[in-house]
Design a protein around this motif. Structure first.
Motif, PDB file in Angstrom:
ATOM      1  N   LEU A   1     -44.026-107.935  -9.729  1.00 50.99           N
ATOM      2  CA  LEU A   1     -45.611-108.307  -9.455  1.00 50.99           C
ATOM      3  C   LEU A   1     -45.602-109.258  -8.428  1.00 50.99           C
ATOM      4  O   LEU A   1     -46.422-109.024  -7.374  1.00 50.99           O
ATOM      5  CB  LEU A   1     -46.258-108.762 -10.687  1.00 50.99           C
ATOM      6  CG  LEU A   1     -46.859-107.594 -11.603  1.00 50.99           C
ATOM      7  CD1 LEU A   1     -47.630-108.125 -12.622  1.00 50.99           C
ATOM      8  CD2 LEU A   1     -47.557-106.527 -10.896  1.00 50.99           C
TER       9      LEU A   1
ATOM     10  N   LYS B   1     -51.517-103.157  -2.763  1.00 49.61           N
ATOM     11  CA  LYS B   1     -51.175-102.024  -3.666  1.00 49.61           C
ATOM     12  C   LYS B   1     -51.526-102.620  -5.405  1.00 49.61           C
ATOM     13  O   LYS B   1     -52.136-101.936  -6.027  1.00 49.61           O
ATOM     14  CB  LYS B   1     -49.667-101.448  -3.687  1.00 49.61           C
ATOM     15  CG  LYS B   1     -49.624-100.017  -3.551  1.00 49.61           C
ATOM     16  CD  LYS B   1     -48.244 -99.642  -3.329  1.00 49.61           C
ATOM     17  CE  LYS B   1     -47.182 -99.875  -4.493  1.00 49.61           C
ATOM     18  NZ  LYS B   1     -45.648 -99.642  -4.286  1.00 49.61           N
ATOM     19  N   THR B   2     -51.026-103.530  -5.635  1.00 49.38           N
ATOM     20  CA  THR B   2     -50.902-104.078  -6.801  1.00 49.38           C
ATOM     21  C   THR B   2     -52.316-104.927  -7.271  1.00 49.38           C
ATOM     22  O   THR B   2     -52.764-104.987  -8.434  1.00 49.38           O
ATOM     23  CB  THR B   2     -49.821-104.990  -7.274  1.00 49.38           C
ATOM     24  OG1 THR B   2     -49.954-106.333  -6.408  1.00 49.38           O
ATOM     25  CG2 THR B   2     -48.443-104.331  -7.401  1.00 49.38           C
ATOM     26  N   LYS B   3     -52.883-105.230  -6.267  1.00 53.65           N
ATOM     27  CA  LYS B   3     -54.040-106.041  -6.483  1.00 53.65           C
ATOM     28  C   LYS B   3     -54.060-107.085  -7.575  1.00 53.65           C
ATOM     29  O   LYS B   3     -54.934-107.409  -8.316  1.00 53.65           O
ATOM     30  CB  LYS B   3     -55.311-105.105  -7.088  1.00 53.65           C
ATOM     31  CG  LYS B   3     -55.712-103.777  -6.116  1.00 53.65           C
ATOM     32  CD  LYS B   3     -56.519-103.013  -6.745  1.00 53.65           C
ATOM     33  CE  LYS B   3     -56.817-101.665  -5.991  1.00 53.65           C
ATOM     34  NZ  LYS B   3     -56.442-100.326  -6.707  1.00 53.65           N
TER      35      LYS B   3
ATOM     36  N   PHE C   1     -48.279-115.757 -13.288  1.00 57.10           N
ATOM     37  CA  PHE C   1     -46.889-115.069 -13.376  1.00 57.10           C
ATOM     38  C   PHE C   1     -45.626-116.154 -13.108  1.00 57.10           C
ATOM     39  O   PHE C   1     -44.637-116.023 -13.563  1.00 57.10           O
ATOM     40  CB  PHE C   1     -46.843-113.740 -12.694  1.00 57.10           C
ATOM     41  CG  PHE C   1     -47.256-112.807 -13.300  1.00 57.10           C
ATOM     42  CD1 PHE C   1     -46.925-112.140 -14.366  1.00 57.10           C
ATOM     43  CD2 PHE C   1     -48.670-112.205 -12.875  1.00 57.10           C
ATOM     44  CE1 PHE C   1     -47.795-111.124 -15.001  1.00 57.10           C
ATOM     45  CE2 PHE C   1     -49.312-111.095 -13.342  1.00 57.10           C
ATOM     46  CZ  PHE C   1     -48.625-110.643 -14.556  1.00 57.10           C
TER      47      PHE C   1
ATOM     48  N   LEU D   1     -51.367-104.632 -15.702  1.00 53.01           N
ATOM     49  CA  LEU D   1     -51.697-105.040 -14.234  1.00 53.01           C
ATOM     50  C   LEU D   1     -50.945-103.868 -13.411  1.00 53.01           C
ATOM     51  O   LEU D   1     -51.991-103.431 -12.549  1.00 53.01           O
ATOM     52  CB  LEU D   1     -51.198-106.365 -13.909  1.00 53.01           C
ATOM     53  CG  LEU D   1     -52.219-106.951 -12.859  1.00 53.01           C
ATOM     54  CD1 LEU D   1     -53.570-107.325 -13.393  1.00 53.01           C
ATOM     55  CD2 LEU D   1     -51.586-108.422 -12.778  1.00 53.01           C
ATOM     56  N   ALA D   2     -49.916-103.561 -13.424  1.00 51.17           N
ATOM     57  CA  ALA D   2     -49.056-102.702 -12.396  1.00 51.17           C
ATOM     58  C   ALA D   2     -50.026-101.259 -12.614  1.00 51.17           C
ATOM     59  O   ALA D   2     -50.065-100.205 -11.805  1.00 51.17           O
ATOM     60  CB  ALA D   2     -47.770-102.584 -12.630  1.00 51.17           C
TER      61      ALA D   2
ATOM     62  N   LYS E   1     -53.119-100.606 -13.889  1.00 52.54           N
ATOM     63  CA  LYS E   1     -54.288-100.603 -13.444  1.00 52.54           C
ATOM     64  C   LYS E   1     -54.243-100.600 -11.925  1.00 52.54           C
ATOM     65  O   LYS E   1     -55.051 -99.862 -11.321  1.00 52.54           O
ATOM     66  CB  LYS E   1     -54.965-101.882 -13.953  1.00 52.54           C
ATOM     67  CG  LYS E   1     -55.420-101.863 -15.352  1.00 52.54           C
ATOM     68  CD  LYS E   1     -55.863-103.210 -15.720  1.00 52.54           C
ATOM     69  CE  LYS E   1     -56.427-103.141 -17.252  1.00 52.54           C
ATOM     70  NZ  LYS E   1     -56.198-104.583 -17.832  1.00 52.54           N
ATOM     71  N   GLY E   2     -53.413-101.094 -11.197  1.00 49.40           N
ATOM     72  CA  GLY E   2     -52.999-101.094  -9.858  1.00 49.40           C
ATOM     73  C   GLY E   2     -52.989 -99.728  -9.385  1.00 49.40           C
ATOM     74  O   GLY E   2     -53.351 -99.545  -8.477  1.00 49.40           O
TER      75      GLY E   2
END
Lengths: 316, 123
Positions: A110, A117-119, A128, B20-21, B23-24
């Motif tokens: 991430l 892309k991942t926001k 993280f 999160l990935a 949702k992204g």
């Protein structure tokens, strides 16, 4: 191979060769005993021995082959048992290390991904980074714990005795473990006796002992029960105790709990993770520090583990 | 409308990053942290896909999979197993129960998992 898996599924699963597999060895031993009895009987008959002597000889041969066979099978069973335990242990270790490694891997994914892309927000990025550093720390503790085990195995554990304040010690450990217990819905209750004298001990080792006992108590507690951690003075000793109200230890498992790789089986296979080494290490270290680890436990009621350590005395 | 995914995983860090990935990538994600909660969520949400860990508190992943596959309302939902158990017996067991795919967490990057999810759903 399918024959082996039918005869001895455990041996097949952990790749124990056929000739070392206890259940197969028992079968072979049975056949050898029967053949020896028949052979001695025919031998006695062909030499024209009296029927009583024939019977006695057959009985004698049966007893001797049985005893020898039993000893051989027993020693091979030990080898097989150790080999099984080692495979199971390696399985558990791999899993125990793969989980934190996966969580670090995904957190890094991430952080290094295209932010558009991942926001992922800056706040989440910080979270993280924290996950990675915390997981890394946990893994270092795990590996150090494993190293301790191997040092115990080769008898190279080193102790550094010093003057320790039991109250400070227990407060800092409970502080560290409080969150772990809370996550499982348990409450750590601390009972500290009056006039606690300092003790003479190895600070890191006693921490390992208490952390192992508390971890076990958390692991085997029922939700919403408390875990009582107490430290009290008793004559010229200080007593430490950890008590839980969990699944307890069944009668037939009590004699095994200090064994290496032992894990109580009144817990479902997939519900509790662990090395099965906590109590083995705790007992070894309490012995090394000059105490004795004792326990009382009742199935479905809970367990209490305690030990005494000598009070620190000024030499002058 | 965004496709729905129920993600059943007890390890909070793994739960956080993969959610999160996903949702992204445009999915709607519902998280469960134990087997019982997970199955209840599948029944309630009727998702397009389930991501399921095997070692779970309260009810393990094998039992959750069996329940999903034995329930008329949920039996056609594809289930991808996400685990670090690598034993052949475990893989055979979930394949017999009707899992769509079996992924070892440590061997996959988040992108790869998202791709697997997309290809299973045909999006």
């Amino acid at each position: 191979m399918s024959l082996l898996s039918k005869l001895a599924p455990e041996c097949k699963k952990f790749n124990v060769p056929l000739w070392r597999c206890p259940s197969v060895l028992f079968g072979i031993m049975g056949i050898i005993v029967i053949v020896a009895i028949l052979a001695s009987y025919y031998f006695a008959r062909s030499y024209g021995f009296e029927p009583e002597i024939q019977a006695l000889l057959a009985l004698f041969v049966a007893a001797v082959t049985f005893v020898i066979g039993h000893l051989v099978v027993q020693s091979f069973s030990k080898v097989a048992e150790v080999s099984l335990l080692k495979s199971q242990f390696l399985n558990i270790i791999s899993h125990q290390l793969l989980t934190p490694l996966s969580s670090m891997k995904w957190a890094i994914n991430l952080l290094t991904a295209d932010a558009e892309k991942t926001k992922v927000s800056d706040k989440e990025k910080k979270e993280f980074l924290y996950i990675i550093s915390k997981t890394n720390e946990d893994m270092i503790n795990t590996v150090n714990f494993l190293l301790d085990i191997s040092r115990i195995d080769i008898g190279k554990i080193k102790l550094n005795f010093e003057k320790v304040d039991p109250k400070d010690l227990i407060q800092s450990i409970v502080g560290e473990k409080f969150q772990d217990a809370k996550q499982k819905g348990n409450f750590l209750k601390l009972e500290i006796g009056d006039d606690l004298p300092p003790i003479l001990t190895d600070k890191l080792k006693i921490k390992t002992i208490l952390v192992n006992l508390i971890d076990n108590a958390i692991k085997y507690s029922r939700p919403k029960t408390e875990i009582i951690i107490s430290v009290k003075k008793n004559k010229d000793k200080v007593m430490f105790a950890v008590e839980d109200f969990g699944v307890g230890i069944s009668k037939d498992q009590k004699k095994h709990i200090y064994k290496k790789f032992f894990r109580a089986d009144n817990i479902f296979r997939y519900q509790t993770q662990g090395f099965g080494l906590g109590l083995f290490v705790a007992k070894f270290l309490v012995d090394a520090l000059g105490g004795e680890l004792k326990f009382k436990s009742k199935e479905n009621k809970g367990s209490r583990f305690w030990f005494y350590l000598p009070v620190f005395k000024n030499k002058n | 409308m965004a496709k729905k995914i129920v993600f059943i995983e007890d390890e909070p860090n793994l739960q956080k990053s993969l959610s999160l990935a996903l949702k992204g990538a445009g999915f709607e994600v519902f998280s469960a942290f134990d087997g019982q909660e997970g199955f209840d969520l599948v029944l309630k949400q009727k998702p397009d896909l389930v991501l399921l860990d095997l070692i779970l508190p309260k009810m393990d992943g094998f039992a959750v999979l069996e329940k999903i596959k034995n329930n008329e309302q949920t039996k056609n939902i594809p289930v991808i197993i996400l685990t670090n158990l690598e034993e052949a017996d475990d893989i055979q067991r979930v394949v017999d129960f009707g899992a769509t795919n079996y992924l070892i967490k440590a061997n996959y990057n988040l992108d790869d998992i998202v791709l697997k999810v997309k290809s299973t759903l045909g999006v």
